[in-house]
Structures are given as C-alpha cells and as structure tokens.
Design a protein around this motif. Structure first.
Motif, PDB file in Angstrom:
ATOM      1  N   SER A  25     -36.502  68.910 -45.097  1.00 24.43           N
ATOM      2  CA  SER A  25     -35.966  69.435 -46.353  1.00 24.43           C
ATOM      3  C   SER A  25     -34.958  68.448 -46.938  1.00 24.43           C
ATOM      4  CB  SER A  25     -35.282  70.782 -46.120  1.00 24.43           C
ATOM      5  OG  SER A  25     -36.212  71.731 -45.632  1.00 24.43           O
ATOM      6  N   PRO A  26     -35.035  68.198 -48.247  1.00 23.04           N
ATOM      7  CA  PRO A  26     -34.077  67.271 -48.869  1.00 23.04           C
ATOM      8  C   PRO A  26     -32.679  67.866 -48.913  1.00 23.04           C
ATOM      9  CG  PRO A  26     -35.440  68.312 -50.538  1.00 23.04           C
ATOM     10  CD  PRO A  26     -36.013  68.738 -49.218  1.00 23.04           C
ATOM     11  N   VAL A  27     -31.700  66.964 -48.887  1.00 26.84           N
ATOM     12  CA  VAL A  27     -30.297  67.370 -48.942  1.00 26.84           C
ATOM     13  C   VAL A  27     -29.633  66.664 -50.125  1.00 26.84           C
ATOM     14  CG1 VAL A  27     -28.078  67.397 -47.748  1.00 26.84           C
ATOM     15  CG2 VAL A  27     -30.205  67.689 -46.449  1.00 26.84           C
ATOM     16  N   SER A  28     -28.964  67.416 -50.964  1.00 25.73           N
ATOM     17  CA  SER A  28     -28.192  66.832 -52.069  1.00 25.73           C
ATOM     18  C   SER A  28     -26.753  67.304 -51.964  1.00 25.73           C
ATOM     19  CB  SER A  28     -28.785  67.241 -53.422  1.00 25.73           C
ATOM     20  OG  SER A  28     -28.730  68.643 -53.592  1.00 25.73           O
ATOM     21  N   ILE A  29     -25.837  66.398 -52.269  1.00 25.90           N
ATOM     22  CA  ILE A  29     -24.408  66.712 -52.162  1.00 25.90           C
ATOM     23  C   ILE A  29     -23.766  66.580 -53.539  1.00 25.90           C
ATOM     24  CG2 ILE A  29     -22.207  66.012 -51.155  1.00 25.90           C
ATOM     25  CD1 ILE A  29     -23.711  65.122 -48.689  1.00 25.90           C
ATOM     26  N   HIS A  56     -25.040  61.757 -41.586  1.00 24.81           N
ATOM     27  CA  HIS A  56     -25.184  61.083 -42.884  1.00 24.81           C
ATOM     28  C   HIS A  56     -23.785  60.968 -43.507  1.00 24.81           C
ATOM     29  CE1 HIS A  56     -29.535  61.973 -42.627  1.00 24.81           C
ATOM     30  NE2 HIS A  56     -29.126  63.133 -42.122  1.00 24.81           N
ATOM     31  N   THR A  57     -23.411  59.764 -43.892  1.00 26.16           N
ATOM     32  CA  THR A  57     -22.067  59.536 -44.444  1.00 26.16           C
ATOM     33  C   THR A  57     -22.171  58.946 -45.851  1.00 26.16           C
ATOM     34  OG1 THR A  57     -21.180  59.117 -42.231  1.00 26.16           O
ATOM     35  CG2 THR A  57     -19.849  58.392 -44.112  1.00 26.16           C
ATOM     36  N   LEU A  58     -21.544  59.623 -46.800  1.00 20.28           N
ATOM     37  CA  LEU A  58     -21.440  59.126 -48.176  1.00 20.28           C
ATOM     38  C   LEU A  58     -20.009  58.654 -48.415  1.00 20.28           C
ATOM     39  CD1 LEU A  58     -23.393  61.901 -50.125  1.00 20.28           C
ATOM     40  CD2 LEU A  58     -24.253  59.715 -49.296  1.00 20.28           C
ATOM     41  N   SER A  59     -19.872  57.501 -49.062  1.00 26.82           N
ATOM     42  CA  SER A  59     -18.540  56.929 -49.305  1.00 26.82           C
ATOM     43  C   SER A  59     -18.236  56.919 -50.799  1.00 26.82           C
ATOM     44  CB  SER A  59     -18.456  55.501 -48.752  1.00 26.82           C
ATOM     45  OG  SER A  59     -18.646  55.503 -47.351  1.00 26.82           O
ATOM     46  N   ILE A  72      -8.456  69.359 -54.254  1.00 29.11           N
ATOM     47  CA  ILE A  72      -9.872  69.031 -54.406  1.00 29.11           C
ATOM     48  C   ILE A  72     -10.693  70.124 -53.727  1.00 29.11           C
ATOM     49  CG2 ILE A  72     -11.665  67.332 -53.940  1.00 29.11           C
ATOM     50  CD1 ILE A  72      -9.526  65.211 -53.811  1.00 29.11           C
ATOM     51  N   PRO A  73     -11.507  70.862 -54.491  1.00 28.10           N
ATOM     52  CA  PRO A  73     -12.343  71.911 -53.883  1.00 28.10           C
ATOM     53  C   PRO A  73     -13.379  71.313 -52.932  1.00 28.10           C
ATOM     54  CG  PRO A  73     -12.184  72.176 -56.271  1.00 28.10           C
ATOM     55  CD  PRO A  73     -11.642  70.820 -55.943  1.00 28.10           C
ATOM     56  N   SER A  74     -14.086  72.170 -52.275  1.00 28.14           N
ATOM     57  CA  SER A  74     -15.095  71.737 -51.306  1.00 28.14           C
ATOM     58  C   SER A  74     -16.252  71.033 -51.997  1.00 28.14           C
ATOM     59  CB  SER A  74     -15.637  72.948 -50.541  1.00 28.14           C
ATOM     60  OG  SER A  74     -14.599  73.623 -49.867  1.00 28.14           O
ATOM     61  N   ALA A  75     -16.765  70.007 -51.314  1.00 31.63           N
ATOM     62  CA  ALA A  75     -18.045  69.436 -51.719  1.00 31.63           C
ATOM     63  C   ALA A  75     -19.148  70.365 -51.226  1.00 31.63           C
ATOM     64  CB  ALA A  75     -18.207  68.044 -51.129  1.00 31.63           C
ATOM     65  N   VAL A  76     -20.266  70.390 -51.958  1.00 31.42           N
ATOM     66  CA  VAL A  76     -21.341  71.331 -51.629  1.00 31.42           C
ATOM     67  C   VAL A  76     -22.610  70.555 -51.308  1.00 31.42           C
ATOM     68  CG1 VAL A  76     -22.744  73.257 -52.443  1.00 31.42           C
ATOM     69  CG2 VAL A  76     -20.339  73.082 -53.125  1.00 31.42           C
ATOM     70  N   ALA A  77     -23.172  70.835 -50.124  1.00 32.01           N
ATOM     71  CA  ALA A  77     -24.459  70.253 -49.729  1.00 32.01           C
ATOM     72  C   ALA A  77     -25.538  71.310 -49.909  1.00 32.01           C
ATOM     73  CB  ALA A  77     -24.408  69.786 -48.285  1.00 32.01           C
ATOM     74  N   SER A  78     -26.569  70.976 -50.683  1.00 32.50           N
ATOM     75  CA  SER A  78     -27.690  71.889 -50.917  1.00 32.50           C
ATOM     76  C   SER A  78     -28.889  71.399 -50.119  1.00 32.50           C
ATOM     77  CB  SER A  78     -28.031  71.959 -52.404  1.00 32.50           C
ATOM     78  OG  SER A  78     -26.928  72.442 -53.144  1.00 32.50           O
ATOM     79  N   ARG A  96     -30.362  76.359 -49.094  1.00 27.55           N
ATOM     80  CA  ARG A  96     -29.193  76.778 -48.329  1.00 27.55           C
ATOM     81  C   ARG A  96     -28.036  75.842 -48.665  1.00 27.55           C
ATOM     82  NH1 ARG A  96     -27.774  76.105 -42.608  1.00 27.55           N
ATOM     83  NH2 ARG A  96     -29.632  74.798 -42.417  1.00 27.55           N
ATOM     84  N   LYS A  97     -26.865  76.403 -48.877  1.00 25.99           N
ATOM     85  CA  LYS A  97     -25.705  75.608 -49.274  1.00 25.99           C
ATOM     86  C   LYS A  97     -24.639  75.629 -48.187  1.00 25.99           C
ATOM     87  CE  LYS A  97     -26.294  76.055 -54.261  1.00 25.99           C
ATOM     88  NZ  LYS A  97     -25.657  76.405 -55.554  1.00 25.99           N
ATOM     89  N   ILE A  98     -24.060  74.446 -47.976  1.00 32.48           N
ATOM     90  CA  ILE A  98     -22.981  74.291 -46.999  1.00 32.48           C
ATOM     91  C   ILE A  98     -21.773  73.693 -47.710  1.00 32.48           C
ATOM     92  CG2 ILE A  98     -22.279  73.197 -44.838  1.00 32.48           C
ATOM     93  CD1 ILE A  98     -25.202  73.053 -44.053  1.00 32.48           C
ATOM     94  N   HIS A  99     -20.589  74.219 -47.442  1.00 35.31           N
ATOM     95  CA  HIS A  99     -19.365  73.777 -48.110  1.00 35.31           C
ATOM     96  C   HIS A  99     -18.486  72.986 -47.142  1.00 35.31           C
ATOM     97  CE1 HIS A  99     -19.902  76.360 -51.730  1.00 35.31           C
ATOM     98  NE2 HIS A  99     -20.628  77.071 -50.872  1.00 35.31           N
TER      99      HIS A  99
END
Length: 339
Positions: A25-29, A56-59, A72-78, A96-99
């Motif tokens: 499943s693809p993941v978008s942040i 997975h690390t995004l900079s 800064i609110p939570s980043a959301v991973a879908s 499914r979303k993860i905060h």
C-alpha cells in the motif's frame, strides 16, 4: 528546540513499518501548515531497517519569517488508496492515517536590531586605479557566504566632488553584489564598506569591512609646450634715427598690435565651435552606449540629462532604450549655435 531568526534547522519525519505487516500500500505524508514557518523538503528520502522495522525518513529544512513560539501540529501519514465504489463515488475505507507527535519551536530575534544571519565575507573591486577626468571608475561590492542574502540592504555611497551612479543589488543563493560607476573631477578615495550581521558560527554580532581605495584622476587637458620667443630688432643704419622715422615705427607697431588683437578675438570666438565640431565627430564615431556615455557625461548639459539617464539604464540595468545620435548632435549644436 530554539534557534535564531534567519537561521534554519533540519526536521526529520520518520515512518516505521513492521516487517511482519509490510504491504504494498502506498504511503503519503502531509506536513502541517504553520504561519511564518517554511518547510522545504529535501529531494531524496532515505530507507533503512532494523530487526523489526522498515524505516522511511523524510528530511526538511525549516526556517521562520518571524520570531516567537510556534506549535507545529502532527504530520499525517496516509496509508492506502482511494477507490471508487459501485456508485462511482470515492471510498476512503481502505485508507488508514497515522499521526506523528507535535512539536514546539522557539525562534529568537537577532540582537542589536540585526537583520542578517549567516557566515559571510566582503570585498570591493575596481576596474582601474587611475582615470581621466570625465571617465567612470567601475566599483563592485560583493558579499559571499551563506545566509539570508535577500534581506541585505543596498549600500549608499557619497564622495565629495564625484558623480555616482548606483545599480540595483543582485543576489543568488551564495552571493550578493552591487555595482557603482564613479566619475570624479579630482583625486578621491572610495571609503570602506561596513557590513554587520549575526554570525552563525560564533553566535554573536560580527562586523566586516572592505578597505578604502585611492583613485587618481588625470586632467584631460594637454600640456602645451612653451613657445620660444624670438626678439628681432630692426636693423638701423643710424643709432639715432630721425624723429620722423621714429613716428613711422610707432605707427607700424600700433597697426601690428591692432591686427594681433583682431586675430586673437576671431580665434577665441571660433575656438568653442571648432571644439564642438570635433565632439560631434567623436559622437558620430562612438561605438556602443558606454563610449557615448563617457563622451556626454563631462559636458554637464541640462538638455542631455534624459539621454544620460537612458544610457545609464542601458549600461547598468540592461534596459533597451533607443539612443538617437542625431538628437544628441542637435542638442549640442543648439547649445553652442554651430553649423
């Protein structure tokens, strides 16, 4: 975390996925939007693993346009896709979303009313140290380094007895530059340029400056060679000429002096038009806006002011004003009334 206004910090978003639950499943942040904060994503993300997770690390690089405390609110991973249901509508059942955890940042203002933050050096350079009267000396002030170049204000330059033309400042990601053209009637000194900023390395105020530069101005008037005077005495037959002959000599001398004065008057009267005719020829032969600008600038004619401004814009600001030499020549002829 705390940092100074003008600086930037690195922000990492880490997404962990259990190896036992790995799916295709693809993941978008999605990063949150916060007023006066800017998130700049680095081009590449990194992949790594440990015993239990795929990581997975995004900079991101984060900078602020204002000082203060920022939440800064939570980043959301879908995780998953949106699919069409049987009615043709989008269904989010498989997403499914993860905060992430929220963050708090404090951005401090720079001390001493400073505006610039970074690590810099400054230099000034000229194209010549000697110039003829009426010729411009081109000066370039350059600041190299790393920091908020876009907030550097242009320098002002004032030199007594000199005419100064200033270009707009230009900058890139690692350089800031401003150019000047200086026309002086006598020797002058280009003063030091001082630049204050908050140093990233020492975390304190720092001042850097250029060195003064001396310029020599040479007169454009040629030095005339002294004329050797030759005294010629009329050869007299007698040491004591008759009185009538003496009167005759005085008469001839008076006529000669009168003729000399008339010749001198005519020469002075015609001197300026001759000079202007020579100038007209130079204007006709001038190649390019810079050569024309150097010819016209010393004339100090009000009627040429608009043309000089257009030439300056063409030379230093890449403008495209069309300059008609015929208009310049007509203005000079009208000023001095020459044919």
């Amino acid at each position: 975390q705390t940092f100074f206004l003008g600086d930037e910090i690195n922000l990492k978003v880490i997404f962990k996925e259990k190896k036992s639950l790995t799916s295709n499943s693809p993941v978008s942040i999605a990063m949150p939007e916060v007023k006066d904060l800017l998130f700049i994503k680095n081009q590449k993300s990194t992949q790594s693993t440990d015993d239990n997770y795929n990581i997975h690390t995004l900079s991101y690089r984060l900078s602020a346009d204002n000082f203060g405390t920022f939440n800064i609110p939570s980043a959301v991973a879908s995780i998953g896709n949106q699919n069409n249901n049987i009615f043709g509508n989008l269904s989010t059942a498989k997403i499914r979303k993860i905060h992430s955890n929220p963050l708090t940042l404090t951005v401090k203002p720079l001390p001493d009313a400073l505006r610039i933050f970074g690590d810099f050096n400054i230099k000034s350079s000229i194209d010549k140290t000697q110039a003829t009267q009426g010729k411009a000396v081109n000066l370039t002030v350059t600041i190299h380094g790393k920091g908020n170049f876009e907030d550097i204000q242009k320098f002002s330059l004032d030199i007594e007895g000199a005419t100064i033309y200033s270009d707009e400042a230009e900058f890139s990601y690692n350089q800031w530059q401003q150019k000047f053209a200086i026309v002086g009637g006598q020797d002058f000194v280009i003063p030091s340029f001082k630049f204050d900023y908050f140093d990233k390395i020492t975390q304190s105020k720092k001042s850097i400056a250029t060195k003064p530069i001396s310029i020599q101005i040479k007169s454009k008037k040629g030095v005339q060679k002294p004329i050797k005077k030759i005294d010629q005495k009329p050869s007299n037959i007698n040491d004591n000429p008759p009185t009538n002959n003496l009167k005759y000599y005085y008469l001839l001398l008076g006529i000669a002096i009168g003729a000399f004065i008339n010749i001198l008057f005519v020469a002075l009267k015609n001197k300026q038009p001759s000079k202007d005719r020579s100038l007209v020829n130079q204007i006709k032969l001038a190649r390019g806006d810079k050569a024309l600008f150097d010819l016209l600038l010393p004339l100090n004619m009000l009627s040429l002011e608009a043309i000089l401004q257009q030439l300056e814009a063409n030379i230093y600001k890449n403008a495209q004003h069309k300059i008609r030499k015929k208009d310049i020549i007509n203005a000079i002829k009208f000023e001095h009334k020459i044919n």
